[in-house]
Each structure stands twice: as structure tokens, then as C-alpha cells.
Design a protein around this motif. Structure first.
Motif, PDB file in Angstrom:
ATOM      1  N   MET A   1       0.844  -1.185   0.000  1.00 36.45           N
ATOM      2  CA  MET A   1       0.000   0.000   0.000  1.00 36.45           C
ATOM      3  C   MET A   1       0.886   1.244   0.000  1.00 36.45           C
ATOM      4  O   MET A   1       1.827   1.333   0.771  1.00 36.45           O
ATOM      5  N   LEU A   2       0.578   2.175  -0.844  1.00 31.35           N
ATOM      6  CA  LEU A   2       1.350   3.406  -0.936  1.00 31.35           C
ATOM      7  C   LEU A   2       0.796   4.460   0.018  1.00 31.35           C
ATOM      8  O   LEU A   2      -0.414   4.546   0.225  1.00 31.35           O
TER       9      LEU A   2
ATOM     10  N   LYS B   1       0.081   8.454   1.251  1.00 34.99           N
ATOM     11  CA  LYS B   1      -0.478   9.612   0.552  1.00 34.99           C
ATOM     12  C   LYS B   1       0.628  10.395  -0.156  1.00 34.99           C
ATOM     13  O   LYS B   1       0.461  10.835  -1.292  1.00 34.99           O
TER      14      LYS B   1
ATOM     15  N   GLU C   1       3.502   9.200  -1.205  1.00 33.42           N
ATOM     16  CA  GLU C   1       4.009   8.383  -2.314  1.00 33.42           C
ATOM     17  C   GLU C   1       3.080   8.451  -3.523  1.00 33.42           C
ATOM     18  O   GLU C   1       3.542   8.574  -4.659  1.00 33.42           O
ATOM     19  N   THR C   2       1.769   8.389  -3.289  1.00 35.13           N
ATOM     20  CA  THR C   2       0.837   8.482  -4.420  1.00 35.13           C
ATOM     21  C   THR C   2       0.926   9.855  -5.072  1.00 35.13           C
ATOM     22  O   THR C   2       0.860   9.968  -6.303  1.00 35.13           O
TER      23      THR C   2
ATOM     24  N   ASN D   1      -5.208   7.696  -6.505  1.00 36.87           N
ATOM     25  CA  ASN D   1      -5.295   7.319  -5.096  1.00 36.87           C
ATOM     26  C   ASN D   1      -4.669   5.945  -4.848  1.00 36.87           C
ATOM     27  O   ASN D   1      -4.945   5.311  -3.841  1.00 36.87           O
ATOM     28  N   GLY D   2      -3.848   5.497  -5.796  1.00 38.46           N
ATOM     29  CA  GLY D   2      -3.228   4.182  -5.701  1.00 38.46           C
ATOM     30  C   GLY D   2      -3.719   3.224  -6.764  1.00 38.46           C
ATOM     31  O   GLY D   2      -3.173   2.141  -6.937  1.00 38.46           O
ATOM     32  N   SER D   3      -4.749   3.620  -7.500  1.00 38.50           N
ATOM     33  CA  SER D   3      -5.286   2.785  -8.575  1.00 38.50           C
ATOM     34  C   SER D   3      -5.193   3.521  -9.909  1.00 38.50           C
ATOM     35  O   SER D   3      -5.438   4.724  -9.973  1.00 38.50           O
TER      36      SER D   3
ATOM     37  N   ASP E   1      -4.623  -1.896  -9.075  1.00 38.26           N
ATOM     38  CA  ASP E   1      -4.373  -1.497  -7.697  1.00 38.26           C
ATOM     39  C   ASP E   1      -2.883  -1.660  -7.421  1.00 38.26           C
ATOM     40  O   ASP E   1      -2.360  -2.774  -7.401  1.00 38.26           O
ATOM     41  N   THR E   2      -2.211  -0.541  -7.206  1.00 36.88           N
ATOM     42  CA  THR E   2      -0.758  -0.516  -7.044  1.00 36.88           C
ATOM     43  C   THR E   2      -0.348  -1.047  -5.681  1.00 36.88           C
ATOM     44  O   THR E   2      -0.899  -0.647  -4.664  1.00 36.88           O
ATOM     45  N   TYR E   3       0.633  -1.967  -5.673  1.00 38.62           N
ATOM     46  CA  TYR E   3       1.204  -2.393  -4.403  1.00 38.62           C
ATOM     47  C   TYR E   3       2.698  -2.096  -4.315  1.00 38.62           C
ATOM     48  O   TYR E   3       3.275  -2.125  -3.231  1.00 38.62           O
TER      49      TYR E   3
ATOM     50  N   GLY F   1       6.068   1.553  -1.567  1.00 39.44           N
ATOM     51  CA  GLY F   1       5.080   0.505  -1.298  1.00 39.44           C
ATOM     52  C   GLY F   1       5.648  -0.638  -0.515  1.00 39.44           C
ATOM     53  O   GLY F   1       6.792  -0.729  -0.161  1.00 39.44           O
TER      54      GLY F   1
END
Length: 160
Positions: free
Chosen positions: A1-2, A4, A6-7, A43-45, A121-123, A160
Motif C-alpha cells: 500500500m502506498l 499519501k 508516495e501516491t 489514489n493508488g489505482s 491497484d498498485t502495491y 510501497g
């Protein structure tokens, strides 16, 4: 999970590029194709329109691990995003991201049964960002070669 921060950093780097190379496993080998982002914020996606009937959809549904690479050589910025892909067919989400550019690829319209979104969905992400001009980079490389060192060409970070 990234996080805020990082995103926000990633979005600042990938938003101006807009097009990423989506890589997935097709059952025999890795394959990449250009995909155009359709969102205005991150938002990470990541979201990309696709035809449900496209071969890549079947491939991705069999192996949801994907990578999207973004590159802006003029700014010496490179980003690699690893994530899990899902197919989004929800009409309200399609309506949210639909625009005139997308409609050119889907002449049957946004209500067609063949319209879908790929949501990634970014990890994990990694970026390389070199704010130096080509001349400065050449100087750093030359200096490093003389001193038998590795040149510092900018920031490289895993997120992440």
C-alpha cells in the motif's frame, strides 16, 4: 500500500505522460501494450478503458499481476508500477471516466456491453528521476569514470 505522499509523488510523474506500457503474462511470455490513463487524480489505482472482448482481458483474468511503465525521456523520468488488475464493468464507474477521446475507440458508445475498465491497484512502484540536463549528466559520467565511481544520476526510490 502506498502512502499519501508516495501516491502524490507518483501522480506528479505519471500524469503528464498519460500513456503507460501495460505488461502482463499471456500464458507463454510477457507482453506489453500502450494504454492511456483516463483519470484526473491518483489514489493508488490506475484506470484504463478496454474492450471486454480483447485478448488481454482473458490473459489478465488468468494472471492478475501486471506492470505499467511510464517514461518521459525529455525530463529523464521513469516509473514502474506493479499491481493487481481487475475488470470493472460498473456503468457508473464507466460514466465517471468516459470522455471524447475514449469514445473514438468505442464507436458503439459507453453503454456497449464491450466497454470496460482495467483497474490496477498498485502495491509497489519504483521511479528514477534525474533533474539534470544532458550536459550535466555527461559531466557526472565523465567525472565518475575518471574517479572509478558510479555516477549519481538522480533519485531512484522504491515505494510501497
Amino acid at each position: 500500500m502506498l502512502s499519501k505522499d508516495e501516491t502524490a509523488k507518483l501522480w506528479k510523474m505519471i500524469e503528464p505522460v498519460g500513456t503507460g506500457m501495460l505488461a502482463n503474462w499471456n500464458g507463454d511470455f510477457l507482453q506489453s501494450r500502450p494504454m492511456q490513463l483516463v483519470q484526473d487524480e491518483f489514489n493508488g489505482s490506475l484506470y484504463f478503458f478496454t474492450h471486454r472482448s480483447d485478448t488481454k482481458v482473458d490473459e489478465i483474468l488468468h494472471n492478475r499481476e501486471v506492470n505499467v511503465a511510464f517514461s518521459d525521456p525529455s525530463k529523464k523520468t521513469f516509473v514502474s508500477v506493479s499491481g493487481v488488475a481487475t475488470l470493472v464493468t460498473d456503468q457508473s464507474t464507466i460514466d465517471t471516466y468516459w470522455n471524447d477521446v475514449v469514445s473514438a475507440w468505442f464507436p458503439e458508445g459507453k453503454n456497449s456491453q464491450d466497454v470496460a475498465l482495467l483497474k490496477i491497484d498498485t502495491y509497489l512502484a519504483q521511479y528514477w528521476d534525474s533533474p539534470s540536463s544532458k550536459l550535466v549528466q555527461l559531466f557526472k559520467i565523465t567525472k565518475a569514470n575518471i574517479k572509478d565511481e558510479t555516477p549519481n544520476m538522480g533519485e531512484n526510490k522504491k515505494l510501497g
